[in-house]
Design an enzyme around this catalytic site. Structure first.
Site, PDB file in Angstrom:
ATOM      1  CG  HIS A   1     -34.486  -9.669   9.438  1.00 22.67           C
ATOM      2  ND1 HIS A   1     -35.428 -10.659   9.289  1.00 22.67           N
ATOM      3  CD2 HIS A   1     -33.390 -10.116   8.765  1.00 22.67           C
ATOM      4  CE1 HIS A   1     -34.924 -11.658   8.581  1.00 22.67           C
ATOM      5  NE2 HIS A   1     -33.690 -11.347   8.244  1.00 22.67           N
TER       6      HIS A   1
ATOM      7  CG  ASN B   1     -35.138 -16.131   7.305  1.00 24.27           C
ATOM      8  OD1 ASN B   1     -35.289 -15.263   8.160  1.00 24.27           O
ATOM      9  ND2 ASN B   1     -34.224 -16.058   6.364  1.00 24.27           N
TER      10      ASN B   1
HETATM   11 FE1  HDE Z   1     -29.620 -12.448   9.603  1.00 22.29          FE
HETATM   12  N1  HDE Z   1     -29.048 -10.687  10.420  1.00 22.29           N
HETATM   13  N2  HDE Z   1     -27.845 -12.611   8.700  1.00 22.29           N
HETATM   14  N3  HDE Z   1     -30.219 -14.167   8.674  1.00 22.29           N
HETATM   15  N4  HDE Z   1     -31.389 -12.333  10.491  1.00 22.29           N
HETATM   16  C1  HDE Z   1     -29.788  -9.919  11.235  1.00 22.29           C
HETATM   17  O1  HDE Z   1     -29.058  -8.953  13.242  1.00 22.29           O
HETATM   18  C2  HDE Z   1     -26.748 -11.888   8.985  1.00 22.29           C
HETATM   19  C3  HDE Z   1     -29.471 -14.932   7.828  1.00 22.29           C
HETATM   20  C4  HDE Z   1     -32.366 -13.277  10.517  1.00 22.29           C
HETATM   21  O2  HDE Z   1     -35.928 -10.159  14.765  1.00 22.29           O
HETATM   22  C5  HDE Z   1     -29.018  -8.785  11.841  1.00 22.29           C
HETATM   23  O3  HDE Z   1     -30.041  -8.057  15.069  1.00 22.29           O
HETATM   24  C6  HDE Z   1     -25.614 -12.367   8.248  1.00 22.29           C
HETATM   25  C7  HDE Z   1     -30.061 -16.214   7.637  1.00 22.29           C
HETATM   26  C8  HDE Z   1     -33.481 -12.815  11.305  1.00 22.29           C
HETATM   27  O4  HDE Z   1     -34.169  -9.106  15.539  1.00 22.29           O
HETATM   28  C9  HDE Z   1     -27.600  -9.019  11.330  1.00 22.29           C
HETATM   29  C10 HDE Z   1     -26.091 -13.403   7.483  1.00 22.29           C
HETATM   30  C11 HDE Z   1     -31.200 -16.202   8.391  1.00 22.29           C
HETATM   31  C12 HDE Z   1     -33.114 -11.554  11.759  1.00 22.29           C
HETATM   32  C13 HDE Z   1     -27.773 -10.241  10.464  1.00 22.29           C
HETATM   33  C14 HDE Z   1     -27.465 -13.555   7.778  1.00 22.29           C
HETATM   34  C15 HDE Z   1     -31.282 -14.907   9.023  1.00 22.29           C
HETATM   35  C16 HDE Z   1     -31.806 -11.285  11.262  1.00 22.29           C
HETATM   36  C17 HDE Z   1     -29.621  -7.434  11.624  1.00 22.29           C
HETATM   37  C18 HDE Z   1     -25.329 -14.238   6.485  1.00 22.29           C
HETATM   38  C19 HDE Z   1     -32.242 -17.306   8.534  1.00 22.29           C
HETATM   39  C20 HDE Z   1     -33.947 -10.620  12.609  1.00 22.29           C
HETATM   40  C21 HDE Z   1     -30.162  -6.980  12.963  1.00 22.29           C
HETATM   41  C22 HDE Z   1     -24.222 -14.911   7.008  1.00 22.29           C
HETATM   42  C23 HDE Z   1     -31.733 -18.484   9.165  1.00 22.29           C
HETATM   43  C24 HDE Z   1     -33.786 -10.875  14.070  1.00 22.29           C
HETATM   44  C25 HDE Z   1     -29.798  -8.030  13.884  1.00 22.29           C
HETATM   45  C26 HDE Z   1     -34.711  -9.967  14.860  1.00 22.29           C
HETATM   46  C27 HDE Z   1     -31.080 -10.126  11.548  1.00 22.29           C
HETATM   47  C28 HDE Z   1     -26.732 -10.803   9.840  1.00 22.29           C
HETATM   48  C29 HDE Z   1     -28.279 -14.511   7.137  1.00 22.29           C
HETATM   49  C30 HDE Z   1     -32.379 -14.559   9.872  1.00 22.29           C
HETATM   50  C31 HDE Z   1     -26.927  -7.876  10.631  1.00 22.29           C
HETATM   51  C32 HDE Z   1     -24.227 -11.808   8.303  1.00 22.29           C
HETATM   52  C33 HDE Z   1     -29.509 -17.372   6.808  1.00 22.29           C
HETATM   53  C34 HDE Z   1     -34.781 -13.562  11.571  1.00 22.29           C
HETATM   54  O5  HDE Z   1     -26.728  -9.322  12.379  1.00 22.29           O
END
Ligand code: HDE
Length: 724
Positions: free
Chosen positions: A100, A173
């Site tokens: 992201h 999302n």
């Molecule tokens: Fe994320 N995801 N994600 N994700 N995600 C990040 O956090 C992660 C997942 C989502 O505008 C990171 O600050 C893991 C699902 C958004 O700043 C990180 C898993 C959904 C954003 C991270 C998921 C998301 C992130 C990277 C699986 C939808 C952007 C930078 C367990 C519900 C937020 C940060 C923004 C960002 C980890 C799966 C949505 C690395 C480990 C499911 C919208 O922490």
């Protein structure tokens, strides 16, 4: 006098004012100020501007030249101003988000329209009409910070709500399901989707071997694959996307009773996407297409708005449901459990500084106020660790909550102290508790009544690394999604799969993916196999047979949930010198009345002189304003203008792209030579409407209300299925 097209503002809410620039005379004064010996420009405080200083506040006399010994001598180490300036510049970048990375944010508010006080004690859901400040960041997932906006990708929809009992982040999302069921697979998924490690390409694309290799070995991703191959991943605007919390969460009342909840954001403008060939061209014409759209809309007073809806259910429903509500690869169809609208989210203010706000905002799924709690979704558990952890890497200090965009807007009081860049420093002697320094100086105390409490869920069982039995059906909802689509949407899914898999070099990976499609829909599998010139493989071995007859859900189709009106949509008007002034006025008035917007495209950006002598500035010159930037186009040249456009390649591309992308086209009375030379005269269909005079305007705009003229694609595209 050149007229600049203007738009009426939304009532009641004040748009941000354009910054005031100094009058031209002031520039003249300051530029006239002393020139250095080498001819460089010095702009000094004499113009009334504040003094330029170092970071320590020392006023600076000369910001054009470093300190040297002698006119042509060496630069001196003593020059602290030079060193400080370069030092700070060297450290301007912080690590981009690991996923992201590319995103765009805006401020706004959430307003409660229906109280949930009987279900949750969350403060934000108590008082109808109350507004809670919000910050939203939209993003793509795979691409780097500088990648293009319209790549095929999931969009992040992350909402920070500054509630009176702490920040609540719904980090969602624009798609309600996810690729994987367990957080332990997330690094593999992301590695596979990102550029391949040896060659560092392709950027922001899933169309490569590693991604499809991983996916074809991960059957749980099949439902998500249907969504990402649909037009959901090429949205027209952030304003025309839904948002989803994805996981099941809990709402808790004052007695600790729990109700399961799924969160939905529904856009006021309805759902709208572009088509793939158009997306590819938009990325070239305007890589900032989505961020510019959000920026422009908010600054014009057209504040984007979403309804917040909830699906509420209890354990009994959860146990009766065919799938596990803890499985993030599943939805609960709205037809089974309706979405109850409880509020609205409005974005009404752009950021003042992109870095300070959009780049530094730190969403954490673990940020929940009292009254909201987690379910046992194993994906959510991993996220609750990951988001806090990643902020330390990105923002460099556990004090990232002191940065204004992340700071709660309610009182914060605890004994956390020190660390890099601490801004909120406790005063007094007590920095621990319990302490006996008394109420006044002893510092904050626990609040057993208002304080956060987790749901007291009873759990037991052996420690195991297993994937739950109840998570084993990977195909039934994928099929349900596919059969819920209209024929054009199904065609786009097939086209996208063929496109992506044709970029995969290994034929066995292509075939493995098609073997999964066999379990979803054999016709889709056949279409994709045909598109790849591949023999149809055997179906993949399935842990559970596909339920064939899950009822289609209208809520899953973009086309069935399209815009209710022309509001927020953009017409490109191609004009030349001598274009009909009365027609232009009638058309733009009608657009204004419907809260739609328009931009003028002309051979030169300086504009055109209309038939009545009015000089009209253009927004774009033709090759800078291709038709992919617009929802529909009106081609209104004069006779002389049309003759010129007919020999102009960008003008021919303008109309042939609009046609190829199934746009509604308003055809001016004199424009025939252009359509002729573009090779379209024989092809013109009901989506190409005459726009010869003011009386044609209503019919043209009524047609535009249908968004796209899809029969055109089904009729002319080589890949079109005869029975689609
Ligand atoms: Fe994320 N995801 N994600 N994700 N995600 C990040 O956090 C992660 C997942 C989502 O505008 C990171 O600050 C893991 C699902 C958004 O700043 C990180 C898993 C959904 C954003 C991270 C998921 C998301 C992130 C990277 C699986 C939808 C952007 C930078 C367990 C519900 C937020 C940060 C923004 C960002 C980890 C799966 C949505 C690395 C480990 C499911 C919208 O922490």
């Amino acid at each position: 006098m050149a007229k600049t097209p203007s738009k009426p503002k939304t009532k009641g809410e004040t748009p941000k004012k354009a910054p005031k620039l100094p009058p031209a005379s002031e520039f003249a004064t300051s530029f006239a100020e002393p020139q250095g010996q080498g001819g460089e420009t010095h702009q000094t405080v004499q113009s009334g501007a504040p003094a330029l200083t170092t970071a320590q506040g020392a006023p600076i006399a000369d910001d054009q030249n470093s300190l040297k010994q002698g006119a042509r001598g060496p630069t001196l180490l003593e020059d602290f101003h030079l060193r400080e300036k370069i030092f700070h510049f060297d450290h301007e970048r912080i690590p981009e988000r690991v996923v992201h990375a590319r995103g765009y944010g805006a401020h706004g508010f959430f307003e409660l329209t229906d109280s949930l006080a009987d279900i949750t004690r969350a403060d934000i859901f108590q008082r109808v009409g109350e507004r809670t400040p919000a910050f939203v960041r939209f993003s793509t997932v795979a691409g780097s910070k500088g990648s293009a906006d319209l790549v095929r990708d999931v969009r992040g929809f992350a909402v920070k709500l500054y509630t009176q009992e702490g920040n609540w982040d719904i980090v969602g999302n624009n798609i309600p399901v996810f690729f994987i069921q367990d957080a332990i697979k997330f690094p593999d998924l992301v590695h596979a989707a990102k550029p391949e490690p040896d060659r560092a390409f392709p950027q922001a694309q899933t169309a490569h071997d590693n991604f499809w290799d991983f996916i074809s070995l991960t059957p749980e991703s099949m439902h998500m694959i249907m969504w990402i191959m649909s037009d959901r991943t090429i949205p027209r605007s952030f304003r025309t996307m839904e948002g989803f919390g994805v996981h099941t969460f809990r709402l808790l009342d004052a007695e600790g009773r729990s109700t399961f909840v799924k969160f939905h954001w529904k856009p006021k403008l309805g759902l709208q996407s572009v088509v793939w060939n158009e997306a590819v061209k938009i990325n070239g014409a305007d890589p900032d297409f989505h961020r510019r759209d959000l920026w422009d809309a908010i600054n014009a007073g057209d504040f984007p708005e979403w309804e917040l809806g909830v699906q509420l259910f209890d354990d009994e429903f959860a146990n009766s449901f065919d799938f596990d509500v803890l499985d993030a690869t599943k939805i609960i169809p709205e037809e089974i459990l309706p979405v109850r609208v409880i509020g609205r989210l409005v974005l009404d203010r752009v950021v003042d500084n992109f870095f300070a706000e959009t780049e530094q905002v730190a969403f954490c799924t673990q940020n929940v106020p009292p009254g909201i709690d987690f379910s046992n979704d194993p994906l959510l558990a991993g996220r609750n660790f990951s988001y806090l952890d990643t902020q330390l890497k990105r923002l460099g200090s556990p004090n990232f909550t002191h940065i204004p965009i992340n700071a709660p807007k309610c009182p914060v009081s605890n004994f956390q102290q020190d660390g890099h860049m601490a801004m909120r420093n406790p005063v007094g002697r007590a920095n621990y508790e319990p302490n006996s320094w008394g109420a006044e100086i002893g510092g904050p105390r626990e609040d057993p009544v208002r304080g956060f409490r987790s749901f007291a869920e009873a759990t037991e069982g052996p420690k195991l690394r297993i994937r739950q039995e109840s998570f084993a059906d990977h195909y039934s909802q994928a099929r349900q999604f596919f059969v819920s689509q209209t024929p054009i949407e199904q065609k786009h899914i097939g086209d996208a799969l063929v496109f992506e898999l044709s970029k995969v070099e290994r034929v066995d990976i292509r075939a493995r993916l098609v073997s999964h499609l066999m379990n979803i829909d054999p016709v889709l599998a056949q279409t994709v196999a045909d598109g790849l010139a591949l023999d149809l493989p055997e179906p993949a071995v399935a842990a559970r047979p596909t339920i064939q007859d899950l009822p289609p859900s209208d809520a899953l189709s973009i086309v069935k949930n399209g815009p209710p009106s022309l509001e927020g949509r953009k017409l490109g008007i191609l004009l030349t010198d001598g274009s009909d002034a009365a027609l232009f006025t009638a058309l733009t008035k009608a657009l204004d009345a419907q809260n739609a917007v328009f931009e003028v495209v002309a051979p030169k950006v300086g504009g055109v002189t209309l038939s009545d002598g009015t000089a009209l500035a253009a927004k774009h010159k033709i090759d800078g304003g291709p038709s992919v930037l617009f929802d529909a186009v009106a081609v209104l040249p004069s006779a002389e203008g049309a003759a010129l456009l007919a020999i102009d390649k960008p003008a021919k591309d303008f109309v042939s792209d609009a046609f190829a992308h199934c746009k509604f086209i308003g055809i001016g009375a004199a424009s025939a030579p252009l359509f002729d030379k573009a090779g379209l005269t024989e092809e013109l269909d009901e989506g190409c409407l005459p726009l010869g005079s003011a009386k044609d305007v209503d019919a043209f705009l009524a047609a535009c209300g249908q968004v796209r003229h899809w029969p055109r694609e089904l009729a002319v595209d080589l890949d079109a299925q005869p029975d689609a």
